[in-house]
Design a protein around this motif. Structure first.
Motif, PDB file in Angstrom:
ATOM      1  N   ALA A 221       0.988  -1.177  -0.001  1.00 33.74           N
ATOM      2  CA  ALA A 221      -0.020  -0.082   0.045  1.00 33.74           C
ATOM      3  C   ALA A 221       0.676   1.555  -0.027  1.00 33.74           C
ATOM      4  O   ALA A 221       0.319   2.196   0.123  1.00 33.74           O
ATOM      5  N   ALA A 222       2.275   0.994  -0.131  1.00 33.14           N
ATOM      6  CA  ALA A 222       3.244   2.335  -0.366  1.00 33.14           C
ATOM      7  C   ALA A 222       3.183   3.152   0.996  1.00 33.14           C
ATOM      8  O   ALA A 222       3.134   4.331   0.695  1.00 33.14           O
ATOM      9  N   LEU A 223       3.044   2.709   2.082  1.00 36.97           N
ATOM     10  CA  LEU A 223       3.136   3.259   3.224  1.00 36.97           C
ATOM     11  C   LEU A 223       4.604   3.703   3.393  1.00 36.97           C
ATOM     12  O   LEU A 223       5.524   3.176   3.496  1.00 36.97           O
ATOM     13  N   PHE A 224       4.769   4.916   3.890  1.00 34.43           N
ATOM     14  CA  PHE A 224       6.061   5.601   4.403  1.00 34.43           C
ATOM     15  C   PHE A 224       6.570   4.893   5.698  1.00 34.43           C
ATOM     16  O   PHE A 224       5.883   4.539   6.472  1.00 34.43           O
ATOM     17  N   SER A 252      -4.679  -4.369  -2.753  1.00 32.89           N
ATOM     18  CA  SER A 252      -4.591  -5.526  -2.130  1.00 32.89           C
ATOM     19  C   SER A 252      -4.105  -5.234  -0.968  1.00 32.89           C
ATOM     20  O   SER A 252      -4.177  -6.062   0.205  1.00 32.89           O
ATOM     21  N   GLY A 253      -2.823  -4.433  -0.784  1.00 29.38           N
ATOM     22  CA  GLY A 253      -2.440  -3.748   0.446  1.00 29.38           C
ATOM     23  C   GLY A 253      -3.533  -3.494   1.523  1.00 29.38           C
ATOM     24  O   GLY A 253      -3.422  -3.653   2.647  1.00 29.38           O
ATOM     25  N   ALA A 254      -4.244  -2.264   0.951  1.00 28.74           N
ATOM     26  CA  ALA A 254      -5.101  -1.800   1.799  1.00 28.74           C
ATOM     27  C   ALA A 254      -6.055  -2.834   2.034  1.00 28.74           C
ATOM     28  O   ALA A 254      -6.827  -2.683   3.188  1.00 28.74           O
ATOM     29  N   PHE A 255      -6.814  -3.578   1.452  1.00 30.15           N
ATOM     30  CA  PHE A 255      -7.473  -4.603   1.517  1.00 30.15           C
ATOM     31  C   PHE A 255      -7.115  -5.468   2.880  1.00 30.15           C
ATOM     32  O   PHE A 255      -8.008  -5.821   3.647  1.00 30.15           O
ATOM     33  N   ALA A 256      -5.896  -5.850   2.784  1.00 26.68           N
ATOM     34  CA  ALA A 256      -5.239  -6.723   3.505  1.00 26.68           C
ATOM     35  C   ALA A 256      -5.468  -6.329   5.100  1.00 26.68           C
ATOM     36  O   ALA A 256      -5.628  -6.788   5.987  1.00 26.68           O
ATOM     37  N   ALA A 305       2.731   8.587  -9.255  1.00 22.56           N
ATOM     38  CA  ALA A 305       3.132   7.255  -8.184  1.00 22.56           C
ATOM     39  C   ALA A 305       3.007   7.944  -6.860  1.00 22.56           C
ATOM     40  O   ALA A 305       2.563   7.405  -6.066  1.00 22.56           O
ATOM     41  N   TYR A 306       3.676   8.852  -6.755  1.00 24.91           N
ATOM     42  CA  TYR A 306       3.611   9.785  -5.347  1.00 24.91           C
ATOM     43  C   TYR A 306       2.316  10.204  -4.762  1.00 24.91           C
ATOM     44  O   TYR A 306       1.909   9.969  -3.684  1.00 24.91           O
ATOM     45  N   SER A 307       1.474  10.311  -5.674  1.00 24.80           N
ATOM     46  CA  SER A 307       0.110  10.665  -5.346  1.00 24.80           C
ATOM     47  C   SER A 307      -0.710   9.681  -4.951  1.00 24.80           C
ATOM     48  O   SER A 307      -1.348   9.759  -4.185  1.00 24.80           O
ATOM     49  N   THR A 308      -0.454   8.406  -5.644  1.00 27.50           N
ATOM     50  CA  THR A 308      -0.808   7.151  -5.192  1.00 27.50           C
ATOM     51  C   THR A 308      -0.515   6.806  -3.856  1.00 27.50           C
ATOM     52  O   THR A 308      -1.429   6.447  -2.847  1.00 27.50           O
ATOM     53  N   SER A 309       0.716   7.071  -3.537  1.00 31.30           N
ATOM     54  CA  SER A 309       1.180   6.519  -2.235  1.00 31.30           C
ATOM     55  C   SER A 309       0.440   7.566  -1.048  1.00 31.30           C
ATOM     56  O   SER A 309      -0.018   7.066   0.004  1.00 31.30           O
ATOM     57  N   SER A 310       0.325   8.801  -1.472  1.00 28.57           N
ATOM     58  CA  SER A 310      -0.486   9.835  -0.482  1.00 28.57           C
ATOM     59  C   SER A 310      -2.077   9.175  -0.353  1.00 28.57           C
ATOM     60  O   SER A 310      -2.547   9.081   0.603  1.00 28.57           O
ATOM     61  N   ASN A 311      -2.618   8.887  -1.464  1.00 29.65           N
ATOM     62  CA  ASN A 311      -3.880   8.663  -1.443  1.00 29.65           C
ATOM     63  C   ASN A 311      -4.290   7.173  -0.848  1.00 29.65           C
ATOM     64  O   ASN A 311      -5.508   7.115  -0.314  1.00 29.65           O
ATOM     65  N   LEU A 312      -3.538   6.345  -0.937  1.00 29.84           N
ATOM     66  CA  LEU A 312      -3.734   5.022  -0.358  1.00 29.84           C
ATOM     67  C   LEU A 312      -3.551   5.408   1.182  1.00 29.84           C
ATOM     68  O   LEU A 312      -4.277   4.519   1.783  1.00 29.84           O
ATOM     69  N   SER A 313      -2.976   5.933   1.745  1.00 23.34           N
ATOM     70  CA  SER A 313      -2.871   6.535   2.961  1.00 23.34           C
ATOM     71  C   SER A 313      -4.251   7.184   3.532  1.00 23.34           C
ATOM     72  O   SER A 313      -4.384   7.308   4.475  1.00 23.34           O
ATOM     73  N   TYR A 314      -4.829   7.820   2.635  1.00 22.63           N
ATOM     74  CA  TYR A 314      -6.111   8.283   2.919  1.00 22.63           C
ATOM     75  C   TYR A 314      -6.797   7.040   3.244  1.00 22.63           C
ATOM     76  O   TYR A 314      -7.768   7.126   4.245  1.00 22.63           O
ATOM     77  N   ILE A 315      -6.884   5.799   2.466  1.00 17.99           N
ATOM     78  CA  ILE A 315      -7.635   4.594   2.910  1.00 17.99           C
ATOM     79  C   ILE A 315      -7.218   4.213   4.075  1.00 17.99           C
ATOM     80  O   ILE A 315      -8.120   3.835   4.908  1.00 17.99           O
ATOM     81  N   MET A 334     -11.328   3.643  -1.495  1.00 13.14           N
ATOM     82  CA  MET A 334     -10.688   2.726  -2.301  1.00 13.14           C
ATOM     83  C   MET A 334     -11.187   2.577  -3.613  1.00 13.14           C
ATOM     84  O   MET A 334     -10.832   2.322  -4.588  1.00 13.14           O
ATOM     85  N   VAL A 335     -12.548   2.588  -3.574  1.00  9.70           N
ATOM     86  CA  VAL A 335     -13.132   2.256  -4.988  1.00  9.70           C
ATOM     87  C   VAL A 335     -13.480   3.510  -5.757  1.00  9.70           C
ATOM     88  O   VAL A 335     -12.871   3.561  -6.797  1.00  9.70           O
ATOM     89  N   PHE A 336     -13.531   4.704  -5.126  1.00 11.01           N
ATOM     90  CA  PHE A 336     -13.479   6.104  -6.036  1.00 11.01           C
ATOM     91  C   PHE A 336     -12.110   6.123  -6.739  1.00 11.01           C
ATOM     92  O   PHE A 336     -11.878   6.748  -7.820  1.00 11.01           O
TER      93      PHE A 336
END
Length: 488
Positions: A221-224, A252-256, A305-315, A334-336
């Motif tokens: 989930a690209a967590l820092f 999948s990382g966020a789901f896990a 990609a860096y945007s994804t890392s940030s948004n995954l941590s929203y989740i 996660m869906v949106f």
């Protein structure tokens, strides 16, 4: 009998994909029709399961005690599987045109389709052991996709992705072992499975194990600070990076982590502890760090990609709030986010392939030459910024609301991080939109072509979806709220 469809939906793309490199196709069109039909048939199976959810689990193999590989469809599975089965056929359609000039096309599509089946396995997993096995398999089948071009950069990126993923899986495995020892079962049960009688005075140890497992699953989930593999993986073809950054791997990382927090350890055990503060703190840092890096990044894919890392941590932030409202916000984003980010990546992929743009400063005035792609990118950018009337506004509103209504004071800092992130997102995303529609002083005579229908149709559908969900999200959010409350 409907439970048989769960292994069928997993095996169909995996088995069917091996025919792609084995058959000597007389025409490429026939191969493409076969692959799209294979993917669509899988999605039909998945949606038939969603509308007729089997009540029983499908046991693949039994080992001993409470250890078995099982498939079971619950509310959380329905969310992830529904997202996958909706986006994958469109992603495949886009890739058919994008990969036309690439080498080793058959091998690429074989692993591309296998990844669909493996990710469905993660979604349908009925217990932590089954999910872990498919989670490890996902790493192995996506490494060849990252290194597809076989350039030095691609090989190094795939190696880094492999090392990070295996390292994260090792920490996740520790969590699995402790759930086996101190849980009443490894099955996913809303509220958790830890047995208080077995825990005794080892609460502190289990909290530490939760943090380690959270970070282990957080690698994907690209967590820092475990995120750096994600920007490097941008050397892969755009259909791959879109899956890595929007649909399969990071989600999948966020789901896990959702499974680990709400269905294994349980929020009643974790809420209010130092472990909750640690993992929430990591997500807050990642939210701000990812956006800050995106502002400075000039390469198109690496910026996203860096945007994804940030948004995954929203989740993940929504998960760490550890309330039904928090999980609702996490599921909504996660869906949106999957819809918004896959649209953004596919637009950038079209710009890179058709106009040769690699960096932000090269897209100046491109909106006049590629108006359709640029318009779709603008919609995705507005969504990622969280502008009202887009899907991103709904998910960010749900996350902020959950944080405000929680009793954890650190969550209020998280709200501040969301606001800072919204500002930085406006800078790095809307700045690109302005560049697209700002004419150059000297307009190039060569005009790049708009992509063909296979690439444009998914973009149109994604853009419409972002706007539609921004205007009419109540049914979706209502369903996600039921899932988050354990009703579904």
């Amino acid at each position: 009998m409907s439970k048989i469809l769960m292994p069928a939906a997993i095996l169909l793309p995996i088995v069917g994909s091996f025919l792609v490199p084995l058959i000597k196709w007389k025409r490429r069109t026939v191969m493409l029709v076969y692959m799209e039909a294979l993917i669509c048939a899988t999605s039909v199976l998945v949606w038939s399961l969603l509308f007729n959810r089997p009540g029983e689990a499908f046991r693949i193999v039994y080992f001993t005690g409470n250890l078995a590989l099982e498939l079971k469809l619950d509310g959380l599975s329905m969310v992830f599987a529904g997202m996958l089965s909706t986006l994958w056929p469109l992603a495949a359609l886009y890739s058919f045109e994008y990969m036309k000039q690439e080498e080793r096309e058959k091998q690429f599509f074989m692993f591309y389709i296998i990844t669909y089946g493996v990710t469905l396995g993660i979604s349908f997993a009925g217990n932590l052991l089954t999910m872990y096995c498919f989670y490890e398999l996902l790493t192995l089948v996506t490494v060849p996709l990252v290194m597809h071009t076989l350039t030095k950069q691609a090989v190094l990126a795939s190696r880094k992705y492999l090392y990070y993923s295996l390292g994260g899986a090792a920490f996740a495995f520790i969590g699995l072992i402790f759930v086996i020892v101190y849980g009443s079962t490894t099955n996913f049960v809303y509220g958790g499975v830890l047995d208080i009688a077995k825990i005794g005075d080892r609460t502190g140890v289990l909290l530490l194990i939760y943090v380690l497992a959270f970070c282990g699953f957080g690698v994907k989930a690209a967590l820092f600070p475990f995120h750096s593999w994600l920007p490097d993986a941008g050397v892969a073809p755009t259909p791959v990076t879109a899956l890595l950054h929007a649909v399969a791997v990071v989600k999948s990382g966020a789901f896990a982590i959702m499974r680990l927090t709400y269905y294994s350890f349980g929020t009643d055990f974790l809420r209010g502890t130092w472990a909750q503060n640690v993992v929430m703190g990591l997500t807050i840092v990642t939210i701000v760090y990812g956006c800050s890096k995106a502002v400075k990044e000039t390469h198109l894919k690496r910026r996203l990609a860096y945007s994804t890392s940030s948004n995954l941590s929203y989740i993940l932030f929504g998960v760490t709030v550890m309330t039904p409202m928090g999980l609702t916000g996490a599921l909504t984003h996660m869906v949106f986010h999957a819809l918004m980010k896959i649209c953004a990546f596919f637009c950038v992929g079209a710009m890179m392939q058709k106009a040769g743009c690699r960096y932000v400063y090269e897209i100046d005035g491109l909106g006049r030459k590629m108006p359709r792609v640029s318009a779709c990118f603008a919609v995705s950018a507005l969504g990622l910024m969280g502008v009202p009337l887009t899907a991103g506004f709904i998910s960010k509103w749900n996350l902020a609301s959950a944080a405000v209504f929680t009793e954890n004071r650190l969550a209020y800092i998280g709200v501040g991080a969301l606001l800072v992130s919204a500002l930085l997102t406006a800078i790095y995303m809307f700045g690109m939109v302005i560049r697209l529609f700002t004419p150059r002083e000297q307009v190039d005579s060569a005009k790049p072509d708009e992509p063909g229908a296979c690439m444009r149709i998914p973009l149109y559908l994604f853009a419409v979806g972002i706007l539609f969900l921004g205007l009419y999200s109540a049914p979706v959010v209502g369903f996600l709220s039921d899932v988050a409350a354990g009703v579904r």
